[in-house]
Design a protein around this motif. Sequence first.
Motif, PDB file in Angstrom:
ATOM      1  N   GLN A 242       0.765  -1.297   0.052  1.00 20.67           N
ATOM      2  CA  GLN A 242      -0.084  -0.019  -0.095  1.00 20.67           C
ATOM      3  C   GLN A 242       0.802   1.341   0.022  1.00 20.67           C
ATOM      4  N   LYS A 244      -0.071   5.184   0.264  1.00 17.04           N
ATOM      5  CA  LYS A 244      -1.155   6.491   0.231  1.00 17.04           C
ATOM      6  C   LYS A 244      -0.953   7.454  -0.262  1.00 17.04           C
ATOM      7  N   GLU A 245       0.632   7.762  -0.449  1.00 18.86           N
ATOM      8  CA  GLU A 245       1.024   9.049  -1.254  1.00 18.86           C
ATOM      9  C   GLU A 245       0.678   8.757  -2.625  1.00 18.86           C
ATOM     10  N   ASP A 247      -1.612   6.891  -4.335  1.00 18.06           N
ATOM     11  CA  ASP A 247      -2.845   6.903  -4.575  1.00 18.06           C
ATOM     12  C   ASP A 247      -3.582   7.972  -3.981  1.00 18.06           C
ATOM     13  N   THR A 248      -3.055   9.157  -3.796  1.00 17.65           N
ATOM     14  CA  THR A 248      -3.771  10.291  -3.289  1.00 17.65           C
ATOM     15  C   THR A 248      -4.698  10.904  -4.245  1.00 17.65           C
ATOM     16  N   SER A 251      -7.851   8.954  -5.018  1.00 18.51           N
ATOM     17  CA  SER A 251      -8.669   8.250  -3.875  1.00 18.51           C
ATOM     18  C   SER A 251      -9.044   9.463  -2.713  1.00 18.51           C
ATOM     19  N   ARG A 255      -9.731   5.544   0.460  1.00 15.39           N
ATOM     20  CA  ARG A 255      -9.097   4.384  -0.389  1.00 15.39           C
ATOM     21  C   ARG A 255      -9.873   3.085  -0.328  1.00 15.39           C
ATOM     22  N   THR A 289      -0.520  -1.120  -5.722  1.00 15.97           N
ATOM     23  CA  THR A 289      -0.934  -1.044  -4.548  1.00 15.97           C
ATOM     24  C   THR A 289      -2.428  -1.545  -4.308  1.00 15.97           C
ATOM     25  N   HIS A 291      -5.204  -0.399  -3.433  1.00 11.79           N
ATOM     26  CA  HIS A 291      -6.331   0.272  -3.741  1.00 11.79           C
ATOM     27  C   HIS A 291      -6.563   0.111  -5.371  1.00 11.79           C
ATOM     28  N   ASP A 541      -5.279   5.129   9.112  1.00 13.09           N
ATOM     29  CA  ASP A 541      -5.420   3.895   8.472  1.00 13.09           C
ATOM     30  C   ASP A 541      -4.356   2.895   8.607  1.00 13.09           C
ATOM     31  N   GLU A 543      -1.358   1.173   6.971  1.00 15.50           N
ATOM     32  CA  GLU A 543      -0.442   1.525   5.983  1.00 15.50           C
ATOM     33  C   GLU A 543       0.574   0.144   5.944  1.00 15.50           C
TER      34      GLU A 543
END
Length: 568
Positions: A242, A244-245, A247-248, A251, A255, A289, A291, A541, A543
Amino acid sequence: ANDFCDRLANVGFSSNLISYLTLQLHLPLVEASNTITNFNGTANLTPLIGGLIADSWAGRFWTITFGSVMYQLGMILLTLSAVVPSLSPPPCAKNATDCQRASSSQIAVLYLSLLCTSIGTGGTRPCIMAFGADQLELDAHGRPREAKPKWSFFNIYFFGIELAKLTAAIAVVYVQENVGWGWGLGIPTITMLAAVIAFVSGYSLYVKMPPSGSPLVRLAQVTAAAYKKRKAVVPDPSLLYQDKELDTGISTTGRLLHTDQLKFLDKAAIVTGGDMLPSGEPKLWRLSTVHRVEELKSIMRMLPIWAATILLVTSGSHNSSFAIQQARTMNRDITPRFKIPPASMLIFTNITMLLTLTFYDRVLVRVLRRYTGYPTGITHLQRTGVGMTFAMLANAVAAAVERRRKSVAAASGLLDAPKATVPMSVFWQVPQYAIHGVADAFMDVGRMEFLYDQAPESLRSTAAALYWLTNSMGSYLGTLLVTIVHDKTRRSGQWLQDNLNRGKLDSYYWLVVALQVLNLVYYFVCVRYYTFKPLETVGDDKEVELDHVNGNGDDYAKKKGASRIQVA
């Protein structure tokens, strides 16, 4: 305002296009019907391309603008084909049965105009609904609003669309039938110009989400990564990659969380040696990822249910062709001086849909909510299933009415007089049109809400395009069904022919009903096994990020920021 004017223009010529092709261009009924269904199929196929362009690089605003301009060009060409004498065949002599058919060059102008309008719909249809929903659900910075509207945007949207259709079916069709095709097509053309101006003038007021890159590329990357690691063993879901950055941008509303279906795609999120660049960023054709994997899973889970709705369009495609020609043979007198135009029978579908949408949103939802606990009364899938059932009933009624019409024609000695008026009121058709309106109120909104709600955030224009792709596939299937029936019944007594009094259109309707029964069973099976997408709805979340990859390709991950996760 843009879509109201757009739909007013669209319905203004498409609802009565069967009359234009048969009366103005003198095409045979089956050929004219297939031309309409092919046009509808193309016009509903191009939104898939438009949706991908909007999501990939153009953005929704500019895709809508380009589509509106192309649609305007197509309407101008269609109006010219009706106004310029050299672009249409000479008028048919009174009571003549053998009229001069349109030449190949005249047909070419028609096809060019329909092509331009089809390209135009490719830009407007997949984006306007998603663009409108963005204005209500997102703030000026593209983030979700805390306060959500208490009413369904899609109910309001389809209410406006049906209001435009009703206006066109009453006013524009009347002009076409009683004044002439020049004004009858000129009015929608002017209306479309107003639509373009109305939309562009609001540029500074809109929330405009930037395109997030090609969704097809991301889906292809997940597929490629999963294939490359097809022999790998899927670990515990908490160890899947995963970021997060990364998928920013795709999402902003949260996500997607891991699901247990389609586990072979999870292999795309297994971290192995060689998956990372020296900068620490993943090689996206080797590693995805969670997501992004779930984006592909969401689309794949939606497809079986999406396919089940194709026959819905096929089952109603005859309303703009055969049903209108039926109405033309019936007694349409309202007063001694006024006859209702055949295409205006569609107003009963529009009126019923408007009333049903209002009743559903203001009364039925509140009642059902007490028993189901759902904010919308019933789920999107239940709403679609109700619509499918009503659509089946509408075609059964249509078959019964057509059988009655033929029996009256036979009793009146009119079997070989296709242009004579059968002494049977056209208002016998009202029930079938009205039931179709109820069906559309459930089906259309239910389908669109399902696609918008269950599609990944970055694929919502593409998901809206799937709605129109359903209409495209349904229209092409309608053409195929008509062609097969026309060919296979040639020897035993043709079902579909220019002389409806000698045809067996009622048998065709019963065939459609039988197909709908089978389709409804298939739909219930798909709904039974469907899994709704899980979505992260709080800021903190779990991560999982790559911490180290050693020379042997072994890896390990560390968890950080673990907190409670709510699943929608």
